[in-house]
Design an enzyme around this catalytic site. Structure first.
Site, short mmCIF file in Angstrom:
data_model
loop_
_atom_site.label_atom_id
_atom_site.label_comp_id
_atom_site.label_asym_id
_atom_site.label_seq_id
_atom_site.Cartn_x
_atom_site.Cartn_y
_atom_site.Cartn_z
N GLU A 306 0.83 -1.21 0.00
CA GLU A 306 0.00 0.00 0.00
C GLU A 306 0.87 1.26 0.00
OE1 GLU A 306 -2.78 0.45 3.21
OE2 GLU A 306 -3.85 2.06 2.18
N LYS A 327 -6.50 1.07 12.17
CA LYS A 327 -6.51 -0.33 12.63
C LYS A 327 -5.53 -0.53 13.78
CE LYS A 327 -7.97 -2.60 8.32
NZ LYS A 327 -7.88 -1.56 7.29
N HIS A 332 -8.65 -5.05 13.07
CA HIS A 332 -9.16 -5.20 11.70
C HIS A 332 -10.57 -5.80 11.77
CE1 HIS A 332 -9.60 -5.80 7.56
NE2 HIS A 332 -8.51 -6.48 7.26
N PHE A 391 -9.11 -9.83 0.53
CA PHE A 391 -8.83 -11.15 -0.05
C PHE A 391 -9.67 -11.28 -1.32
CE2 PHE A 391 -7.62 -13.80 4.00
CZ PHE A 391 -6.46 -13.07 4.11
#
Lengths: 403, 273
Positions: A306, A327, A332, A391
């Site tokens: 990222e 987070k 998360h 995911f």
């Protein structure tokens, strides 16, 4: 045509609090809500820490006994939707409007199967007795009349749900739309599955210090649970009724890595495409962004990927645009994460204060960004960008603009 | 799902390809034994063993749809690069949940498969297809239960109307009849793994059919499968549902811009459309 869409109501319940004000206060105190897991045995779990909502408050007007019978995920959805409608001032008017529900929920059926199986019942062996979906039951229970759809792009689900709600508003399919994400995944098998996937931190001795995005010693994410649902409305209707304009949903970008179901693409271009699409959608240049709420989950590979994307998007501006990963405090929240982080952006706008990345003691040189570390930074935020990746290779970017 | 208020407005798109497949459990098991290749790196057998039965049926349906539309995808080419894919499985992961639950009871936390989440969640099929066809546009799961097909159409057509996508794969799948699983999570031998796929493109693109959709919350898997089964026999199939409709109409005159696929026709073999 003015097709601007506003967030005019918020319903939230996370370990950080079960109202906007509680959430904002905890977030801007720079305090982690990660603890040792309670409620089930964790002795054999590789990761034994998480953020938990041990009891979802029963919304006013609901029958507490009936509410207690619902699965935790349904309780969370119900609570957040009702609170969002109340916050928007539309609760009493809900029967007269076409209100839709676009919700990110990742394990609607799996979690009840697990709860049942842990009691040695065999629900998963047979097709569910109640085949009505969670969003449909919620729609019926609330007495609202618009479309209801569940989406899942894993940890990016909330942004997809918000993008879909905005699309429905622009198409005229709904007058108002509830959008967000809820996930109550801190359960024995989920914690085990993510742990065995080696995705979770093993800093069990230090719960509040375990989630450390962008820090050199990060070793995985920390699970959490909760939900956030927004009320979205078109500009004209929101202004006509004098609604509180929390933030404009100015841009949404969606893309896919097409690389791997778990590992982020080493090529930053697919994730960049989502960010660029969101900026284009919002008619903004990177230099106009005041704050980036990063996806950064505290995994070794993901945070670097990222950071690379942000560096390429912002170029020389990288050193100026403040970045944080909330987070570090919330953990998360999986399919709820994007919605909760959109809320963190609204907190930054309303309080003119950027929430920090806590535990960022030793920034990873491969994540060389303009970090807001340890404590909030007082600064006006007019445009906030929130990245969420999931995911399945989903990349999403949401851009919110202050009223 | 139901809806107590009609939504106005019709959306038209071209139907580039479609397929309905019904595979036996045994056939699906055999699909795990050989690598599968489409646009990108082939899925290795080591990955295929983790795929849900519905995922494998979907991959088979994609092959059938491409074959049925005479679309040949050359390895290494990216004809779907900017497309999107939405998938609505039904109870995905239930077959893996059963043995996983047993192992959790027997072995504790270490008995839970780490593959449950990536391969058996609502987002798994769309993610797999995006990887399989090298799709870099949006991919996400929709629905998750028996009403998933209606949710898929609502989600898919609204995405097409508001995003500049060159095409969108819509996918639904299920085990049918769903009469229960054995202790290993296997469905009965007489059950089928079923999948429906549609490839929607702008109406201006050359396609054999046009689709007209008026938002409706009541399209079932059976209805759409039945529609597709009769699509080649009649010029128009229409599904009238409460509040809306879904119509597939054969195009009488093919005109408009072409997609840059390599097509395989019976008469000429492969050719560029």
């Amino acid at each position: 045509m003015n097709d601007r869409v506003w967030i005019t109501g918020v319903g939230t319940c996370t370990p950080m609090g079960c109202s906007f004000d509680e959430f904002a206060a905890t977030l801007l105190s720079g305090r982690s809500t990660i603890e040792r897991v309670r409620g089930f045995s964790i002795e054999e779990h590789p990761c034994q820490i998480a953020g938990q909502v041990l009891s979802v408050p029963c919304p006013e007007g609901e029958d507490p006994a009936a509410f207690a019978q619902l699965h935790r995920t349904e309780q969370m959805v119900r609570y957040c939707c009702i609170r969002a409608l109340c916050d928007s001032g539309l609760w009493e008017k809900r029967h007269r409007l076409r209100i839709g529900i676009s919700l990110g929920v990742g394990a609607e059926w799996m979690l009840p199967w697990e709860s049942d199986g842990l009691r040695h019942y065999h629900a998963a062996w047979q097709p569910p007795v109640t085949q009505t979906s969670l969003v449909e039951r919620t729609r019926l229970q609330l007495g609202i009349s618009g479309p209801a759809v569940t989406v899942s792009a894993a940890c990016a689900s909330g942004n997809v749900a918000i993008a879909q709600a905005r699309a429905w508003l622009r198409l005229g399919w709904v007058d108002v739309c509830l959008a967000g994400g809820c996930d109550m995944a801190v359960s024995p098998m989920s914690l085990a599955a993510f742990g065995n996937l080696r995705a979770l931190s093993r800093k069990n001795h230090n719960p509040t210090g375990a989630s450390r995005p962008f820090d050199r010693s990060r070793d995985g994410f920390v699970m959490s649970e909760g939900g956030t649902v927004f009320v979205l409305e078109r500009d004209a209707e929101a202004r006509r009724r004098g609604a509180t304009l929390h933030a404009e949903v100015a841009g949404c970008g969606l893309s896919s890595d097409a690389h791997h179901l778990v590992i982020p693409s080493p090529d930053p271009k697919p994730a960049m495409a989502a960010v660029q699409a969101a900026l284009l959608d919002a008619c903004l240049s990177p230099s106009e962004v005041d704050y980036v709420n990063a996806h950064a989950t505290s995994t070794p590979v993901g945070d670097v990927a990222e950071a690379r994307v942000l560096t390429m998007i912002f170029g020389e501006e990288t050193r100026r645009v403040p970045v944080s990963s909330t987070k570090s405090m919330t953990g998360h929240l999986l399919t709820a994460a994007a919605a909760v982080e959109a809320l963190a952006c609204i907190v930054a706008m309303k309080h003119r204060s950027i929430p920090p990345t806590i535990n960022l003691d030793d920034p990873d040189p491969e994540c060389d960004l303009c970090h807001v570390a340890h404590t909030p930074r007082e600064q006006p935020v007019r445009v906030a960008m929130s990245n969420s990746f999931g995911f399945g290779g989903s990349n999403t970017c949401l851009i919110l603009r202050a009223a | 799902m139901t809806l107590s208020n009609p939504i106005s407005g019709q959306i038209r798109r071209g139907l580039l390809a479609h397929a309905v497949v019904r595979l036996t459990v045994e056939t699906v098991s055999q699909m795990r034994c050989a690598p599968l290749q489409a646009c990108g790196e082939p899925f290795a057998v080591s990955s295929l063993k983790h795929f849900d039965e519905q995922t494998l049926a979907v991959l088979h349906a994609l092959h059938e749809a491409l074959r049925g539309a005479n679309l040949h995808v050359e390895p290494g080419t990216l004809p779907f690069r900017n497309w999107g894919v939405l998938a609505a499985p039904c109870y995905l992961g239930r077959s893996a949940m059963v043995p996983s639950m047993s192992r959790f009871h027997a072995e504790g936390a270490w008995g839970v498969s780490p593959h449950m989440i990536p391969y058996r969640s609502l987002h798994s099929i769309s993610g797999t297809v995006s990887q399989y066809l090298k799709i870099h546009g949006p991919n996400y799961g929709v629905g998750g239960g028996p009403g998933g097909l209606s949710e898929l159409l609502l989600a898919g057509f609204s995405l097409l109307e508001t995003q500049p996508l060159p095409g969108l794969w819509l996918i639904a799948s299920r085990i049918h009849p769903d009469t229960g699983l054995d202790d290993n999570g296997r469905p009965p031998a007489d059950s089928s793994c079923e999948a429906i796929v549609l490839a929607l493109v702008p109406e201006s693109v050359v396609t054999p059919y046009v689709v007209e959709y008026t938002p409706t919350p009541t399209v079932s898997f059976e209805q759409l499968a039945e529609l597709f089964d009769s699509l080649d026999k009649v010029p128009e199939c229409r599904l009238l549902c409460p509040f809306g409709s879904l119509t597939f109409r054969r195009k009488l005159h093919l005109h408009g811009p072409h997609l840059s696929f390599t097509a395989m026709t019976a008469a000429t073999g492969r050719k560029r459309l």
